[in-house]
Design a protein around this motif. Structure first.
Motif, PDB file in Angstrom:
ATOM      1  N   ASN A   7       0.934  -0.996  -0.041  1.00 39.49           N
ATOM      2  CA  ASN A   7       0.072  -0.006  -0.012  1.00 39.49           C
ATOM      3  C   ASN A   7       0.881   1.423   0.049  1.00 39.49           C
ATOM      4  OD1 ASN A   7      -2.318  -1.128   0.019  1.00 39.49           O
ATOM      5  ND2 ASN A   7      -2.655  -1.217   1.972  1.00 39.49           N
ATOM      6  N   LYS A   8       1.763   1.092   0.706  1.00 37.85           N
ATOM      7  CA  LYS A   8       2.841   2.462   0.658  1.00 37.85           C
ATOM      8  C   LYS A   8       3.664   2.693  -0.554  1.00 37.85           C
ATOM      9  CE  LYS A   8       4.429   2.398   5.688  1.00 37.85           C
ATOM     10  NZ  LYS A   8       5.605   2.218   6.393  1.00 37.85           N
ATOM     11  N   ARG A   9       3.880   1.339  -1.340  1.00 36.06           N
ATOM     12  CA  ARG A   9       4.479   1.614  -2.797  1.00 36.06           C
ATOM     13  C   ARG A   9       3.307   2.112  -3.557  1.00 36.06           C
ATOM     14  NH1 ARG A   9       7.125  -3.323  -1.575  1.00 36.06           N
ATOM     15  NH2 ARG A   9       5.595  -4.453  -2.815  1.00 36.06           N
ATOM     16  N   ILE A  10       2.064   1.670  -3.360  1.00 32.58           N
ATOM     17  CA  ILE A  10       1.007   2.284  -4.458  1.00 32.58           C
ATOM     18  C   ILE A  10       0.936   3.504  -4.010  1.00 32.58           C
ATOM     19  CG2 ILE A  10      -1.285   2.096  -4.646  1.00 32.58           C
ATOM     20  CD1 ILE A  10      -1.277  -0.866  -4.268  1.00 32.58           C
ATOM     21  N   GLU A  11       0.683   4.077  -3.097  1.00 27.70           N
ATOM     22  CA  GLU A  11       0.536   5.648  -2.600  1.00 27.70           C
ATOM     23  C   GLU A  11       1.920   6.393  -3.238  1.00 27.70           C
ATOM     24  OE1 GLU A  11      -0.158   6.009   1.738  1.00 27.70           O
ATOM     25  OE2 GLU A  11      -1.902   4.786   1.622  1.00 27.70           O
ATOM     26  N   ALA A  12       3.003   5.878  -3.037  1.00 27.33           N
ATOM     27  CA  ALA A  12       4.192   6.647  -3.737  1.00 27.33           C
ATOM     28  C   ALA A  12       4.167   6.624  -5.175  1.00 27.33           C
ATOM     29  CB  ALA A  12       5.453   5.902  -3.006  1.00 27.33           C
ATOM     30  N   LEU A  13       3.621   5.661  -5.910  1.00 28.33           N
ATOM     31  CA  LEU A  13       3.539   5.668  -7.411  1.00 28.33           C
ATOM     32  C   LEU A  13       2.345   6.603  -7.724  1.00 28.33           C
ATOM     33  CD1 LEU A  13       4.017   1.805  -8.026  1.00 28.33           C
ATOM     34  CD2 LEU A  13       5.478   3.734  -8.662  1.00 28.33           C
ATOM     35  N   GLU A  14       1.222   6.628  -7.045  1.00 29.24           N
ATOM     36  CA  GLU A  14       0.013   7.479  -7.194  1.00 29.24           C
ATOM     37  C   GLU A  14       0.687   8.912  -7.271  1.00 29.24           C
ATOM     38  OE1 GLU A  14      -2.978   6.003  -4.536  1.00 29.24           O
ATOM     39  OE2 GLU A  14      -3.864   4.686  -5.860  1.00 29.24           O
ATOM     40  N   ARG A  15       1.295   9.186  -6.215  1.00 23.93           N
ATOM     41  CA  ARG A  15       1.847  10.484  -5.923  1.00 23.93           C
ATOM     42  C   ARG A  15       2.617  10.998  -7.176  1.00 23.93           C
ATOM     43  NH1 ARG A  15       1.881   9.326  -0.597  1.00 23.93           N
ATOM     44  NH2 ARG A  15       4.110   8.868  -0.449  1.00 23.93           N
ATOM     45  N   GLN A  16       3.734  10.135  -7.644  1.00 25.32           N
ATOM     46  CA  GLN A  16       4.668  10.261  -8.691  1.00 25.32           C
ATOM     47  C   GLN A  16       3.720  10.517 -10.098  1.00 25.32           C
ATOM     48  OE1 GLN A  16       6.970   6.542  -8.470  1.00 25.32           O
ATOM     49  NE2 GLN A  16       8.813   8.038  -8.296  1.00 25.32           N
ATOM     50  N   ILE A  17       2.681   9.767 -10.118  1.00 24.16           N
ATOM     51  CA  ILE A  17       1.889   9.883 -11.357  1.00 24.16           C
ATOM     52  C   ILE A  17       1.335  11.467 -11.416  1.00 24.16           C
ATOM     53  CG2 ILE A  17      -0.287   9.211 -12.496  1.00 24.16           C
ATOM     54  CD1 ILE A  17       0.463   6.247 -11.624  1.00 24.16           C
ATOM     55  N   ALA A  18       0.630  11.916 -10.141  1.00 28.61           N
ATOM     56  CA  ALA A  18       0.059  13.122 -10.270  1.00 28.61           C
ATOM     57  C   ALA A  18       0.943  14.226 -10.347  1.00 28.61           C
ATOM     58  CB  ALA A  18      -0.533  13.171  -8.669  1.00 28.61           C
ATOM     59  N   ARG A  19       2.261  14.108  -9.734  1.00 30.98           N
ATOM     60  CA  ARG A  19       3.234  14.920  -9.908  1.00 30.98           C
ATOM     61  C   ARG A  19       3.854  15.061 -11.326  1.00 30.98           C
ATOM     62  NH1 ARG A  19       5.537  13.023  -5.082  1.00 30.98           N
ATOM     63  NH2 ARG A  19       7.155  11.882  -6.378  1.00 30.98           N
ATOM     64  N   GLY A  20       3.885  13.831 -12.073  1.00 26.46           N
ATOM     65  CA  GLY A  20       4.313  13.757 -13.377  1.00 26.46           C
ATOM     66  C   GLY A  20       3.166  14.512 -14.397  1.00 26.46           C
TER      67      GLY A  20
END
Length: 143
Positions: A7-20
């Motif tokens: 779940n932590k990895r998923i949240e980190a990836l979601e934030r990366q996508i939003a920043r991208g």
């Protein structure tokens, strides 16, 4: 433990996508009475990711107003950020959110520098974002 880590990895990836996504939004800046106004819709999957994307855009903008929207868990969410120099000209994030939130069937508010809102009508998200420039122009006209 593994689920928590996943779940932590998923949240980190979601934030990366939003920043991208914010990289492509850099061209969507309008000028209203000498103030840069940037609006956009993102696929942020949480309010934290939406705030991070807003922070990144505000920092890139340097001076101005950033309003982002996303549909999170089926509900429209909005975040507004205003830099200090623009607050001094009479534009406040809480006021922007209060005026545009009814477009998504909801409400919101917050501080002069950052505010958030939401509602029940995801179909109104683009309409809410389209209202931002007019709201900012109205605030600047009153100064």
């Amino acid at each position: 433990e593994q689920l928590r880590e996943a779940n932590k990895r998923i949240e980190a990836l979601e934030r990366q996508i939003a920043r991208g996504e914010t990289g492509g939004m850099s061209q969507q800046v309008r000028e209203v009475a000498g103030v840069k106004v940037q609006t956009g819709r993102t696929s942020a999957a949480s309010m934290d990711a939406l705030r991070e994307a807003g922070d990144q855009l505000r920092d890139k903008l340097g001076s101005g107003v950033v309003v982002l929207g996303a549909v999170i868990d089926g509900e429209p969410k909005l975040i507004a950020m205003v830099t200090k120099d623009v607050i001094e000209r009479g534009v406040r994030a809480g006021d922007i959110i209060k005026e545009i939130s009814p477009a998504v069937g909801g409400r919101g508010g917050g501080a002069p520098h950052m505010a958030q809102g939401g509602g029940k009508d995801p179909g109104g998200l683009d309409r809410a974002l389209d209202m931002v420039a007019e709201v900012v122009a109205g605030k600047l006209g009153g100064v």
